[in-house]
Design a protein around this motif. Sequence first.
Motif, PDB file in Angstrom:
ATOM      1  N   LEU A 109       0.837  -1.199   0.000  1.00 19.92           N
ATOM      2  CA  LEU A 109       0.000   0.000   0.000  1.00 19.92           C
ATOM      3  C   LEU A 109       0.869   1.245   0.000  1.00 19.92           C
ATOM      4  O   LEU A 109       0.682   2.151  -0.826  1.00 19.92           O
ATOM      5  N   LEU A 143       1.058   3.924  -3.250  1.00 19.92           N
ATOM      6  CA  LEU A 143       0.680   5.327  -3.016  1.00 19.92           C
ATOM      7  C   LEU A 143       1.837   6.242  -3.403  1.00 19.92           C
ATOM      8  O   LEU A 143       1.650   7.270  -4.058  1.00 19.92           O
ATOM      9  N   LEU A 185      -7.793   5.892  -0.057  1.00 21.57           N
ATOM     10  CA  LEU A 185      -6.830   4.858   0.323  1.00 21.57           C
ATOM     11  C   LEU A 185      -7.518   3.509   0.471  1.00 21.57           C
ATOM     12  O   LEU A 185      -6.929   2.457   0.191  1.00 21.57           O
ATOM     13  N   HIS A 230      -6.468   0.010  -1.218  1.00 26.18           N
ATOM     14  CA  HIS A 230      -6.266  -1.200  -0.427  1.00 26.18           C
ATOM     15  C   HIS A 230      -7.091  -2.351  -1.003  1.00 26.18           C
ATOM     16  O   HIS A 230      -6.605  -3.484  -1.130  1.00 26.18           O
ATOM     17  N   ARG A 247     -10.868   5.427   8.345  1.00 27.87           N
ATOM     18  CA  ARG A 247      -9.828   6.432   8.122  1.00 27.87           C
ATOM     19  C   ARG A 247      -9.344   6.403   6.680  1.00 27.87           C
ATOM     20  O   ARG A 247      -9.212   7.437   6.033  1.00 27.87           O
ATOM     21  N   PHE A 248      -9.093   5.210   6.192  1.00 28.97           N
ATOM     22  CA  PHE A 248      -8.636   5.072   4.811  1.00 28.97           C
ATOM     23  C   PHE A 248      -9.675   5.637   3.848  1.00 28.97           C
ATOM     24  O   PHE A 248      -9.344   6.264   2.846  1.00 28.97           O
ATOM     25  N   LEU A 308      -3.987  13.207  -0.124  1.00 25.93           N
ATOM     26  CA  LEU A 308      -2.636  12.699   0.079  1.00 25.93           C
ATOM     27  C   LEU A 308      -1.627  13.601  -0.634  1.00 25.93           C
ATOM     28  O   LEU A 308      -0.591  13.965  -0.074  1.00 25.93           O
ATOM     29  N   ILE A 325       0.822  -4.784   7.848  1.00 25.31           N
ATOM     30  CA  ILE A 325       1.036  -3.767   6.822  1.00 25.31           C
ATOM     31  C   ILE A 325       1.898  -2.669   7.418  1.00 25.31           C
ATOM     32  O   ILE A 325       1.731  -2.328   8.576  1.00 25.31           O
ATOM     33  N   GLY A 326       2.784  -2.143   6.630  1.00 27.00           N
ATOM     34  CA  GLY A 326       3.643  -1.090   7.145  1.00 27.00           C
ATOM     35  C   GLY A 326       4.267  -0.286   6.027  1.00 27.00           C
ATOM     36  O   GLY A 326       4.031  -0.553   4.843  1.00 27.00           O
ATOM     37  N   SER A 371       5.299  11.896   3.057  1.00 24.72           N
ATOM     38  CA  SER A 371       3.891  12.280   3.162  1.00 24.72           C
ATOM     39  C   SER A 371       3.013  11.048   3.249  1.00 24.72           C
ATOM     40  O   SER A 371       2.090  10.981   4.072  1.00 24.72           O
ATOM     41  N   VAL A 372       3.281  10.075   2.390  1.00 30.56           N
ATOM     42  CA  VAL A 372       2.511   8.833   2.410  1.00 30.56           C
ATOM     43  C   VAL A 372       2.634   8.181   3.782  1.00 30.56           C
ATOM     44  O   VAL A 372       1.640   7.800   4.405  1.00 30.56           O
ATOM     45  N   VAL A 412       0.611   9.968   6.563  1.00 31.02           N
ATOM     46  CA  VAL A 412      -0.834   9.744   6.504  1.00 31.02           C
ATOM     47  C   VAL A 412      -1.170   8.324   6.944  1.00 31.02           C
ATOM     48  O   VAL A 412      -2.096   8.103   7.737  1.00 31.02           O
ATOM     49  N   LEU A 413      -0.415   7.356   6.475  1.00 24.21           N
ATOM     50  CA  LEU A 413      -0.676   5.976   6.871  1.00 24.21           C
ATOM     51  C   LEU A 413      -0.437   5.792   8.367  1.00 24.21           C
ATOM     52  O   LEU A 413      -1.243   5.170   9.066  1.00 24.21           O
ATOM     53  N   ALA A 437      -3.278   6.838  10.546  1.00 26.92           N
ATOM     54  CA  ALA A 437      -4.389   5.884  10.573  1.00 26.92           C
ATOM     55  C   ALA A 437      -4.031   4.659  11.408  1.00 26.92           C
ATOM     56  O   ALA A 437      -4.839   4.185  12.213  1.00 26.92           O
TER      57      ALA A 437
END
Lengths: 144, 144
Positions: free
Chosen positions: A7, A11, A74, A78, A122-123, A131, B89-90, B103-104, B107-108, B111
């Motif tokens: 992910l 992005l 997002l 996903h 949130r996503f 973003l 996920i990371g 930035s990505v 934001v992730l 969340a």
Amino acid sequence: MKRDSRLSSVLHGLLHMAANEGPTTSDALASCMGTNPVVVRRTMAGLREAGFVKAERGHSGGWSIACDLERVTLRDIHQALGEPAIFAIGNRNETPECLVEQSVNAVLDDAFEAAEALLMQRFGEVTLVALAGEFTRRLSRRRS
Amino acid sequence: MKRDSRLSSVLHGLLHMAANEGPTTSDALASCMGTNPVVVRRTMAGLREAGFVKAERGHSGGWSIACDLERVTLRDIHQALGEPAIFAIGNRNETPECLVEQSVNAVLDDAFEAAEALLMQRFGEVTLVALAGEFTRRLSRRRS
DNA sequence: ATAAATGTAATAACTGAAGTTACATGAAGC
DNA sequence: GCTTCATGTAACTTCAGTTATTACATTTAT
């Protein structure tokens, strides 16, 4: 477990694609993401099938955005990746006979479902435009 | 990645231990959890160090509860296990130079932090007694 | 002493993402 | 048409982390 960073990767790629005029090659994406062009194609394949990006083959080909960045979130991305597992923690046995284990599973599942619901909410609230906005904000902050 | 089921496992074990009169051996725990006694010892080691259970060696030894089940929560157990990673996920790169990737990540991370906070709050609200109560409830439901 | 239990190190097995290699396919430019 | 540049995809390897297994030392009750 090695953590799933698809992910995060796509992005990152999408924002670069959005910034470029023409199509962006897998090689270009791979080098700015520090990975391999084959991995880029494999990962982007889901987004292509979902119609979020398109890929042109041959000379001067590459990847470009094929969706409205204001509408795609997002969460959509996903999903397009095949909704990979979110949690590294889980139940040992999903359908246990033991009533004790069933109880443990039920309580844990409740908590995990709540956390997953929040994450997905949130996503779903973050569009690709938002973003990109986060990036713009950081860029101007750095410049000042 | 194989999913980490240690939390699920030890909770299952704790409830069995709480139901037993004397100490419960690793072998007994292992067979009711469908695993290996060595795995049980290794996993329980964290809880032992935290003082939630105690292990007696030698003849008629085994594991027993050493805490107030009303005071210890799932969160405490998770901590005693060494707070294993929650998410599968990371981010690809935790300290990227690229401002886009930063930035990505930001934001992730927002969340994920929110989801983790909720999960930990939920875990903190469930005591081992409450977990045992869930079992009692299921047991009486099945009997009726 | 012996048997029954934990403690722990060392190593293999398993799983799924990521990386790599190889080759087929398609499109643009000559 | 041929070459070149690009994606598409299969097959395989690498890697990381939990789980499983083996082996052996240590402790305790009989």
